[in-house]
Design an enzyme around this catalytic site. Structure first.
Site, PDB file in Angstrom:
ATOM      1  N   LYS A 158       0.810  -1.229   0.000  1.00  0.00           N
ATOM      2  CA  LYS A 158       0.000   0.000   0.000  1.00  0.00           C
ATOM      3  C   LYS A 158       0.836   1.269   0.000  1.00  0.00           C
ATOM      4  O   LYS A 158       0.456   2.265  -0.615  1.00  0.00           O
ATOM      5  CB  LYS A 158      -0.946  -0.001   1.202  1.00  0.00           C
ATOM      6  CG  LYS A 158      -2.056  -1.023   1.047  1.00  0.00           C
ATOM      7  CD  LYS A 158      -3.015  -1.007   2.199  1.00  0.00           C
ATOM      8  CE  LYS A 158      -4.108  -2.022   1.939  1.00  0.00           C
ATOM      9  NZ  LYS A 158      -5.075  -2.102   3.026  1.00  0.00           N
ATOM     10  N   ASP A 166      -9.895   2.396   2.800  1.00  0.00           N
ATOM     11  CA  ASP A 166      -9.884   1.602   4.041  1.00  0.00           C
ATOM     12  C   ASP A 166     -10.550   2.341   5.200  1.00  0.00           C
ATOM     13  O   ASP A 166     -11.327   1.761   5.960  1.00  0.00           O
ATOM     14  CB  ASP A 166      -8.438   1.267   4.455  1.00  0.00           C
ATOM     15  CG  ASP A 166      -7.896   0.062   3.695  1.00  0.00           C
ATOM     16  OD1 ASP A 166      -8.695  -0.713   3.138  1.00  0.00           O
ATOM     17  OD2 ASP A 166      -6.657  -0.097   3.675  1.00  0.00           O
TER      18      ASP A 166
HETATM   19  P1  NAP Z   1       1.761  -3.980   6.306  1.00  0.00           P
HETATM   20  O1  NAP Z   1       1.775  -2.678   5.597  1.00  0.00           O
HETATM   21  O2  NAP Z   1       2.645  -5.078   5.836  1.00  0.00           O
HETATM   22  O3  NAP Z   1       2.073  -3.652   7.857  1.00  0.00           O
HETATM   23  C1  NAP Z   1       2.146  -4.710   8.771  1.00  0.00           C
HETATM   24  C2  NAP Z   1       2.051  -4.173  10.183  1.00  0.00           C
HETATM   25  O4  NAP Z   1       2.041  -5.284  11.095  1.00  0.00           O
HETATM   26  C3  NAP Z   1       3.224  -3.290  10.587  1.00  0.00           C
HETATM   27  O5  NAP Z   1       2.775  -2.349  11.547  1.00  0.00           O
HETATM   28  C4  NAP Z   1       4.159  -4.329  11.247  1.00  0.00           C
HETATM   29  O6  NAP Z   1       5.089  -3.777  12.157  1.00  0.00           O
HETATM   30  C5  NAP Z   1       3.161  -5.167  12.004  1.00  0.00           C
HETATM   31  N1  NAP Z   1       3.631  -6.522  12.340  1.00  0.00           N
HETATM   32  C6  NAP Z   1       3.835  -7.544  11.489  1.00  0.00           C
HETATM   33  N2  NAP Z   1       4.215  -8.645  12.165  1.00  0.00           N
HETATM   34  C7  NAP Z   1       4.249  -8.309  13.489  1.00  0.00           C
HETATM   35  C8  NAP Z   1       4.547  -9.008  14.691  1.00  0.00           C
HETATM   36  N3  NAP Z   1       4.914 -10.300  14.675  1.00  0.00           N
HETATM   37  N4  NAP Z   1       4.448  -8.351  15.880  1.00  0.00           N
HETATM   38  C9  NAP Z   1       4.068  -7.044  15.915  1.00  0.00           C
HETATM   39  N5  NAP Z   1       3.766  -6.321  14.807  1.00  0.00           N
HETATM   40  C10 NAP Z   1       3.855  -6.949  13.601  1.00  0.00           C
HETATM   41  O7  NAP Z   1       0.296  -4.604   6.321  1.00  0.00           O
HETATM   42  P2  NAP Z   1      -1.078  -3.783   6.298  1.00  0.00           P
HETATM   43  O8  NAP Z   1      -1.490  -3.511   4.907  1.00  0.00           O
HETATM   44  O9  NAP Z   1      -0.943  -2.651   7.246  1.00  0.00           O
HETATM   45  O10 NAP Z   1      -2.115  -4.867   6.879  1.00  0.00           O
HETATM   46  C11 NAP Z   1      -2.162  -5.177   8.271  1.00  0.00           C
HETATM   47  C12 NAP Z   1      -3.291  -6.172   8.526  1.00  0.00           C
HETATM   48  O11 NAP Z   1      -4.562  -5.540   8.336  1.00  0.00           O
HETATM   49  C13 NAP Z   1      -3.235  -7.338   7.553  1.00  0.00           C
HETATM   50  O12 NAP Z   1      -3.359  -8.574   8.239  1.00  0.00           O
HETATM   51  C14 NAP Z   1      -4.406  -7.098   6.624  1.00  0.00           C
HETATM   52  O13 NAP Z   1      -5.020  -8.295   6.146  1.00  0.00           O
HETATM   53  C15 NAP Z   1      -5.381  -6.340   7.506  1.00  0.00           C
HETATM   54  N6  NAP Z   1      -6.245  -5.457   6.702  1.00  0.00           N
HETATM   55  C16 NAP Z   1      -7.584  -5.682   6.698  1.00  0.00           C
HETATM   56  C17 NAP Z   1      -8.404  -4.849   5.949  1.00  0.00           C
HETATM   57  C18 NAP Z   1      -9.880  -5.075   5.931  1.00  0.00           C
HETATM   58  O14 NAP Z   1     -10.560  -4.546   5.040  1.00  0.00           O
HETATM   59  N7  NAP Z   1     -10.429  -5.787   6.903  1.00  0.00           N
HETATM   60  C19 NAP Z   1      -7.869  -3.806   5.190  1.00  0.00           C
HETATM   61  C20 NAP Z   1      -6.510  -3.610   5.246  1.00  0.00           C
HETATM   62  C21 NAP Z   1      -5.702  -4.456   5.980  1.00  0.00           C
HETATM   63  P3  NAP Z   1       6.550  -3.290  11.646  1.00  0.00           P
HETATM   64  O15 NAP Z   1       6.346  -1.906  11.110  1.00  0.00           O
HETATM   65  O16 NAP Z   1       7.370  -3.341  12.876  1.00  0.00           O
HETATM   66  O17 NAP Z   1       7.000  -4.279  10.585  1.00  0.00           O
END
Ligand code: NAP
Length: 289
Positions: free
Chosen positions: A75, A111
């Site tokens: 994103k 979102d």
């Molecule tokens: P992203 O850009 O890859 O960011 C991932 C986030 O998770 C970062 O803050 C990362 O921290 C953190 N993280 C990953 N592994 C971790 C761990 N083991 N312990 C603590 N923090 C951890 O992903 P994203 O796009 O933000 O998506 C995040 C989640 O939201 C996903 O699972 C996605 O499916 C969900 N989501 C859902 C919707 C919906 O419509 N329901 C929409 C968007 C996203 P760091 O910065 O330290 O790496």
């Protein structure tokens, strides 16, 4: 339309890009919206590693791609591939929807609107003045933070495993009196919250961050942007900690998709039927284990 006509005039192409993306429900959601609105389209899931995303998107455009969703971890990278940014994407510094605009892409972010609509209209929550904790600072957190502020929440605290990303998000939101970044390790000292939003991808692999029960104010709402199996651990913690509401990301998923659909096709589909079908399917899958 005859098969020959269908070959000559193929339906417009749409897609979701991400990694991993095979689990994505977006193709099924957009196919259901398209049937409901009698709009012909093709919508596929395209797996793209961050380093391959720009080429994959360029090929998609050359092949007639008119619009795309972008999911993790692409994103923020998508911002650089846009010729222009809508207000939602500019404020978020993250794009979840691409709209073909002349020769380039316009980046949007649905979102936040999707989450707020799910929480206020489906779950009936009043978000105003809620002291809020946002856990995570990736693309999803960036998308939802501006919309939560616009919805009238009180102070917003952002914590993230990598503290610098929480700082960067707080800076980008530009409301230093209201938005604060803190270290994840200091979470126990932050007091009580009336709204807690889990926006990390940890539920997909490693367990989500361990959190103290004392974070929950009476009648707190806890939201996990994840859905299905990935939301189970965090929402189990929320219920065990006495959350008044424990809400997964399925409703947000449907609502953000409806907002993207409206940007591409000029009409916002009805979402309750699609949500109910997905909820029934998810319940079967989660309880089957
Ligand atoms: P992203 O850009 O890859 O960011 C991932 C986030 O998770 C970062 O803050 C990362 O921290 C953190 N993280 C990953 N592994 C971790 C761990 N083991 N312990 C603590 N923090 C951890 O992903 P994203 O796009 O933000 O998506 C995040 C989640 O939201 C996903 O699972 C996605 O499916 C969900 N989501 C859902 C919707 C919906 O419509 N329901 C929409 C968007 C996203 P760091 O910065 O330290 O790496």
């Amino acid at each position: 339309m005859s098969p020959a006509d269908a070959d000559a005039f193929p339906a417009p192409r749409y897609a979701v890009f991400g990694q991993p993306v095979s689990h994505s429900l977006s193709p099924a959601i957009h196919a259901a919206f398209a049937r409901q609105q009698a709009i012909a389209l093709r919508y596929e899931a395209i797996e793209a590693a961050p380093e391959a995303f720009a080429d994959a998107l360029a090929r998609f455009a050359e092949g007639g791609g008119r619009g795309a969703n972008v999911t993790l971890p692409l994103k923020q990278a998508a911002v650089d591939l846009c010729a222009t940014l809508g207000d939602s994407a500019r404020r978020a510094g993250a794009v979840n929807t691409l709209v073909r605009d002349g020769a380039g892409w316009r980046g949007e972010n649905t979102d936040g609107r999707g989450l707020v609509r799910d929480l206020t209209e489906r779950a009936g929550l009043d978000l105003r003045a809620r002291r809020t904790l946002l856990i995570g600072a990736g693309g999803a957190a960036r998308g939802v933070a501006p919309a939560l502020l616009d919805a009238g929440i009180g102070d917003l605290y952002i914590v993230n495993r990598t503290g610098a990303r929480a700082d960067a998000l707080a800076d980008a939101l530009g409301e230093p009196g209201r938005v604060h970044s803190r270290y994840l390790d200091d979470i126990g000292a932050l007091g009580e919250f009336e709204l807690i939003v889990h926006a990390t991808s940890a539920g997909r692999g490693a367990p989500p961050p361990a959190l103290p029960r004392a974070l929950l104010a009476p009648r707190a709402a806890v939201v996990d942007l994840n859905y299905g199996e990935a939301a189970v651990p965090f929402l189990a913690w929320a219920r065990a900690s006495g959350a008044h509401d424990a809400i997964d990301g399925l409703g947000m998923l449907v609502e953000q998709a409806a907002e993207s659909f409206a940007l591409w096709h000029g009409v916002r589909p009805e979402t309750d039927t699609v949500y109910a079908e997905l909820r029934a399917r998810q319940n079967l899958l989660v309880t089957a284990d």
